[in-house]
Design a protein around this motif. Structure first.
Motif, PDB file in Angstrom:
ATOM      1  N   GLY A 641       0.803  -1.212   0.000  1.00 34.74           N
ATOM      2  CA  GLY A 641       0.000   0.000   0.000  1.00 34.74           C
ATOM      3  C   GLY A 641       0.835   1.260   0.000  1.00 34.74           C
ATOM      4  O   GLY A 641       2.047   1.216  -0.230  1.00 34.74           O
ATOM      5  N   PRO A 642       0.201   2.389   0.304  1.00 39.96           N
ATOM      6  CA  PRO A 642      -1.230   2.529   0.536  1.00 39.96           C
ATOM      7  C   PRO A 642      -2.031   2.454  -0.765  1.00 39.96           C
ATOM      8  O   PRO A 642      -1.507   2.720  -1.838  1.00 39.96           O
ATOM      9  CB  PRO A 642      -1.344   3.923   1.178  1.00 39.96           C
ATOM     10  N   VAL A 643      -3.321   2.089  -0.638  1.00 49.13           N
ATOM     11  CA  VAL A 643      -4.194   1.967  -1.801  1.00 49.13           C
ATOM     12  C   VAL A 643      -5.467   2.760  -1.540  1.00 49.13           C
ATOM     13  O   VAL A 643      -5.820   3.055  -0.398  1.00 49.13           O
ATOM     14  CB  VAL A 643      -4.541   0.498  -2.107  1.00 49.13           C
ATOM     15  N   THR A 644      -6.152   3.092  -2.603  1.00 48.45           N
ATOM     16  CA  THR A 644      -7.460   3.730  -2.511  1.00 48.45           C
ATOM     17  C   THR A 644      -8.503   2.767  -3.065  1.00 48.45           C
ATOM     18  O   THR A 644      -8.172   1.793  -3.750  1.00 48.45           O
ATOM     19  CB  THR A 644      -7.499   5.038  -3.309  1.00 48.45           C
ATOM     20  N   ASP A 645      -9.767   3.070  -2.783  1.00 45.97           N
ATOM     21  CA  ASP A 645     -10.841   2.225  -3.313  1.00 45.97           C
ATOM     22  C   ASP A 645     -10.823   2.235  -4.839  1.00 45.97           C
ATOM     23  O   ASP A 645     -11.038   1.201  -5.482  1.00 45.97           O
ATOM     24  CB  ASP A 645     -12.194   2.711  -2.791  1.00 45.97           C
ATOM     25  N   ASP A 646     -10.574   3.411  -5.425  1.00 44.79           N
ATOM     26  CA  ASP A 646     -10.530   3.503  -6.889  1.00 44.79           C
ATOM     27  C   ASP A 646      -9.379   2.675  -7.455  1.00 44.79           C
ATOM     28  O   ASP A 646      -9.517   2.043  -8.510  1.00 44.79           O
ATOM     29  CB  ASP A 646     -10.384   4.962  -7.322  1.00 44.79           C
ATOM     30  N   PHE A 647      -8.242   2.681  -6.749  1.00 49.20           N
ATOM     31  CA  PHE A 647      -7.097   1.904  -7.207  1.00 49.20           C
ATOM     32  C   PHE A 647      -7.446   0.422  -7.237  1.00 49.20           C
ATOM     33  O   PHE A 647      -7.195  -0.272  -8.225  1.00 49.20           O
ATOM     34  CB  PHE A 647      -5.891   2.157  -6.290  1.00 49.20           C
ATOM     35  N   VAL A 648      -8.031  -0.073  -6.154  1.00 48.28           N
ATOM     36  CA  VAL A 648      -8.373  -1.498  -6.077  1.00 48.28           C
ATOM     37  C   VAL A 648      -9.414  -1.852  -7.136  1.00 48.28           C
ATOM     38  O   VAL A 648      -9.322  -2.887  -7.805  1.00 48.28           O
ATOM     39  CB  VAL A 648      -8.876  -1.851  -4.666  1.00 48.28           C
ATOM     40  N   ALA A 649     -10.398  -0.966  -7.297  1.00 46.83           N
ATOM     41  CA  ALA A 649     -11.451  -1.243  -8.269  1.00 46.83           C
ATOM     42  C   ALA A 649     -10.901  -1.295  -9.688  1.00 46.83           C
ATOM     43  O   ALA A 649     -11.353  -2.089 -10.515  1.00 46.83           O
ATOM     44  CB  ALA A 649     -12.543  -0.180  -8.162  1.00 46.83           C
ATOM     45  N   SER A 650      -9.910  -0.461  -9.983  1.00 41.91           N
ATOM     46  CA  SER A 650      -9.359  -0.405 -11.339  1.00 41.91           C
ATOM     47  C   SER A 650      -8.533  -1.634 -11.677  1.00 41.91           C
ATOM     48  O   SER A 650      -8.266  -1.894 -12.855  1.00 41.91           O
ATOM     49  CB  SER A 650      -8.495   0.849 -11.500  1.00 41.91           C
ATOM     50  N   ARG A 651      -8.106  -2.402 -10.676  1.00 40.54           N
ATOM     51  CA  ARG A 651      -7.275  -3.588 -10.930  1.00 40.54           C
ATOM     52  C   ARG A 651      -8.108  -4.828 -11.203  1.00 40.54           C
ATOM     53  O   ARG A 651      -7.566  -5.875 -11.582  1.00 40.54           O
ATOM     54  CB  ARG A 651      -6.341  -3.847  -9.742  1.00 40.54           C
ATOM     55  N   GLY A 652      -9.396  -4.756 -10.974  1.00 35.10           N
ATOM     56  CA  GLY A 652     -10.222  -5.934 -11.211  1.00 35.10           C
ATOM     57  C   GLY A 652      -9.873  -7.045 -10.240  1.00 35.10           C
ATOM     58  O   GLY A 652      -9.672  -6.832  -9.050  1.00 35.10           O
ATOM     59  N   GLU A 653      -9.777  -8.261 -10.757  1.00 38.11           N
ATOM     60  CA  GLU A 653      -9.438  -9.407  -9.925  1.00 38.11           C
ATOM     61  C   GLU A 653      -7.953  -9.360  -9.571  1.00 38.11           C
ATOM     62  O   GLU A 653      -7.105  -9.140 -10.434  1.00 38.11           O
ATOM     63  CB  GLU A 653      -9.750 -10.698 -10.681  1.00 38.11           C
ATOM     64  N   THR A 654      -7.645  -9.553  -8.292  1.00 46.28           N
ATOM     65  CA  THR A 654      -6.262  -9.519  -7.815  1.00 46.28           C
ATOM     66  C   THR A 654      -5.717 -10.936  -7.707  1.00 46.28           C
ATOM     67  O   THR A 654      -6.367 -11.817  -7.131  1.00 46.28           O
ATOM     68  CB  THR A 654      -6.176  -8.817  -6.445  1.00 46.28           C
ATOM     69  N   GLU A 655      -4.536 -11.151  -8.259  1.00 48.25           N
ATOM     70  CA  GLU A 655      -3.888 -12.458  -8.184  1.00 48.25           C
ATOM     71  C   GLU A 655      -2.803 -12.431  -7.110  1.00 48.25           C
ATOM     72  O   GLU A 655      -1.994 -11.505  -7.053  1.00 48.25           O
ATOM     73  CB  GLU A 655      -3.269 -12.831  -9.529  1.00 48.25           C
TER      74      GLU A 655
END
Length: 697
Positions: A641-655
């Motif tokens: 991190g740090p991350v934002t909600d928009d950042f996580v949403a833009s990555r789609g599925e996380t591997e």
């Protein structure tokens, strides 16, 4: 969940007085009770005898510490890089034109009581010219004896005078001392004469260096009329007059830029010791020299003081390398301290002289071309790079570019005795020592430089090699396996140093004897491939990470959740471990917790971890297992991190995948490099930035 183990004697026991019965109580916390810092939990223990509850109970407080035993921090470097170039060959043909107009008799501030600017220049030349390589085609011309505005006199003084007589440097300096400055400043006609002093058949690099304290005066009669008897100072001109005279000289300079007129020479104008009005007019007149075609592009420089003048003259007397992007100097598109006519090169001996190389940049991480005369060399600069490049002249006049191993070829002394290498890598420990700040800390800077493709040739790319995966290990003092590990070992990358570098800090707690009599070994495992993964990649949606996802991977339990957490605090001796603003406060991060019953050494990798500022890996050892070389890992936590909600949403599925570090270290194909850190001396200050890395304007 917290469990309590207490092997009790067979008689009834008062749990409030456990010490009386010599009973040890051990508490075990699993990841759901994990504390990021230090915390407490209330525990109620009850006694049992032959299955009967005795009613004896005691409530107590258990203190839990979240301090890991090993912290590995990967910090995303700034997306910029710096470069230094070294060359020991001559700068080619150099013509120096000295302004000996009347104002050169006065001091820098215009006073006759100060050291004359003439004397400043003579002292600089006396120091610099004898140090030029003997093969330099050097000429010196003096502009003087222009007592009115109709003449444009200049005189060749070196290496032969106007009569064709050979002149040595000592005689040159004697002449310069005896000649009295006087008259006007007909710069442009004198520059043409100085260009003609260089060998007509010379096909190498040509440079004209003009040292002047004023603007050109050749157009003053045209602007102010034929009755003008003495030079009109710019401060006494109207704005319209300055505009007119500046435009006239500038037009002639643009004509001078024609290769047939300039003879292919790069013009280096150094303006010094003049008032603001004169300086601004001179810059306006000669700015076109910076617009010459790329191979002969020049520079207009305003020296602020004597030290500035010395640095600029030294730079002008060095070979210069342009950094181009699509045939355009990077200074045209980026705010960098790289002159459009090129970076002045460093020479062997510079480092010993003042501890500083000319580092240039920072430039955006990208691919560029290094250009010297007719030679081009591609170079790829990654974020955080500081690359030192060496140029060597070929018999045909071209040059070869070579990436240097900094702590072997440039700074040979700093890592002396602390260097080891394999066929592919060079490991050095250029700095180490201990500091006592509450606890005793061992502090070391380690550099790992790749040895492959040092000379890629003109069709290849110069590149700073880095391992795909790297593991560090600090062995116990004296290599003894029966001594305890330090309280916590911190390892982090240190971008921006003159070679790919890492900082290792070991907190040894409050020792009685200190660290001066101890010996350490620092081991590095550079790998060109990632360790093998355990199982496949686990895929989690944003919803999984919000509520917390649990997976089983090859016997290990993987828990993943987006949480507000704080990174492990910086140590007092390495306060810049984390980027500014990220230390000491909870931040939204992706937290990966791994519980592995077998205690394997693992590393989590997230598909987008390269896009966040910090990836922090925390290892907690089995305390009873610290006598082993590699203790059992009872818990491993990774924070991205740090991350934002928009950042996580833009990555789609996380591997997410788990890499087996233990298997990679046990693989005979991955050989470690080892340096000895013997008897560390006290370091008086934090070892933050290596002195050679300092940019100059």
């Amino acid at each position: 969940m917290l469990t309590v183990d207490a092997p009790l004697p067979r008689q009834p026991v008062d749990l409030r007085q456990l010490a009386r019965y010599q009973v040890g109580v051990t508490t075990h916390a699993v990841s759901s009770l994990e504390s990021r810092g230090s915390g407490t939990a209330d525990v109620r223990a009850a006694g049992y005898f032959r299955g009967q509850r005795l009613g004896l109970a005691h409530a107590t407080t258990v203190v839990m510490s979240g301090q890991p035993d090993l912290v590995v921090t990967d910090v995303q470097p700034e997306p910029r890089a710096s470069i230094a170039v070294r060359a020991d060959f001559d700068p080619g043909a150099v013509a120096i034109l000295l302004d000996y107009s009347g104002s050169m008799s006065f001091g820098w501030g215009g006073s006759a009581k100060e050291k004359a600017k003439k004397e400043v220049v003579i002292d600089l030349l006396r120091n610099l010219l004898p140090k030029l390589p003997p093969s330099t085609r050097l000429t010196v011309r003096l502009m003087h004896k222009n007592t009115d505005l109709t003449t444009a006199n200049s005189e060749k003084l070196y290496p032969v005078d106007a009569d064709g007589r050979a002149v040595g440097l000592a005689e040159l300096f004697d002449k310069l001392e005896k000649i009295k400055p006087d008259g006007a400043t007909p710069l442009l006609p004198s520059m043409r004469s100085a260009i003609g002093d260089m060998p007509a058949d010379y096909e190498g690099v040509k440079t004209l260096i003009v040292l002047t304290d004023g603007a050109d005066t050749t157009k003053q009669l045209q602007v102010f009329g034929p009755k003008l008897e003495r030079v009109r100072e710019p401060r006494d001109m109207t704005p319209e007059q300055k505009q007119q005279i500046g435009d006239l000289v500038r037009k002639d300079v643009e004509t001078f830029a024609n290769k047939e007129v300039s003879k292919g020479a790069s013009v280096h104008m150094v303006i010094f010791g003049s008032d603001q009005a004169e300086e601004e007019l001179a810059v306006k007149m000669f700015q076109p020299v910076e617009e010459f075609e790329p191979r002969i592009r020049g520079r207009v420089y305003r020296a602020k003081d004597e030290g500035d003048l010395q640095r600029e003259l030294l730079a002008a007397l060095r070979p210069k390398v342009q950094l181009l992007k699509n045939e355009t100097p990077v200074s045209r598109t980026q705010k960098v301290n790289i002159p459009p006519n090129g970076m002045p090169t460093n020479r062997t001996g510079d480092f010993q002289a003042d501890g500083t190389l000319w580092w240039r940049g920072p430039v955006a991480a990208d691919q560029y071309d290094l250009a010297y005369h007719t030679t081009r060399q591609g170079i790829s600069l990654d974020a955080g790079d500081a690359m030192c490049v060496e140029m060597n002249r070929r018999p045909d006049g071209g040059v070869d570019f070579r990436r240097e191993l900094y702590f072997k070829s440039v700074d040979r002394g700093r890592a002396a005795g602390r260097m080891t290498e394999s066929d592919d890598w060079l490991l050095t420990a250029p700095e180490y020592g201990f500091r006592q700040q509450g606890d005793f800390y061992l502090v070391a800077t380690a550099a790992l430089e790749g040895k492959n493709v040092l000379s890629p040739g003109v069709n290849g790319l110069l590149r700073q090699e880095k391992p795909r995966f790297l593991w560090w290990e600090l062995l116990r003092p004296n290599g003894q396996t029966d001594e305890r590990l330090p309280r916590t070992v911190y390892v982090r990358n240190a971008p921006g140093l003159p070679a790919p570098s890492w900082r290792v800090v070991a907190d040894h707690g409050r020792l009685k004897a200190g660290l001066t009599d101890r010996e350490f070994k620092l081991r590095a495992w550079p790998m060109t491939k990632d360790p093998l993964p355990l199982g496949g990649k686990e895929k989690l949606s944003r919803g999984d990470m919000e509520k917390g996802g649990v997976r089983s991977v090859s016997g290990a339990t993987l828990r993943v959740k987006l949480e507000d957490v704080a990174f492990v605090p910086d140590t007092p001796v390495d306060p810049d471990r984390l980027p500014p603003g990220l230390a000491g406060k909870p931040l939204r991060c992706l937290v990966v917790r791994v519980d592995d019953p077998t205690g394997r050494l693992l590393r989590a990798r997230v598909s987008w971890q390269a896009d966040v500022k910090v990836a922090e890996h925390q290892y907690f050892y089995e305390k009873a297992d610290l006598a082993r070389l590699r203790p059992k890992v009872i818990r491993y936590t990774a924070v991205f991190g740090p991350v934002t909600d928009d950042f996580v949403a833009s990555r789609g599925e996380t591997e997410i995948e788990l890499l087996s570090v233990a298997d990679a270290l046990a693989d005979d194909r991955n050989k470690p490099l080892v340096v000895d850190l013997r008897r560390p001396a006290e370091a008086p200050a934090p070892l933050d930035v290596l002195p050679p890395f300092r940019e100059r304007d």
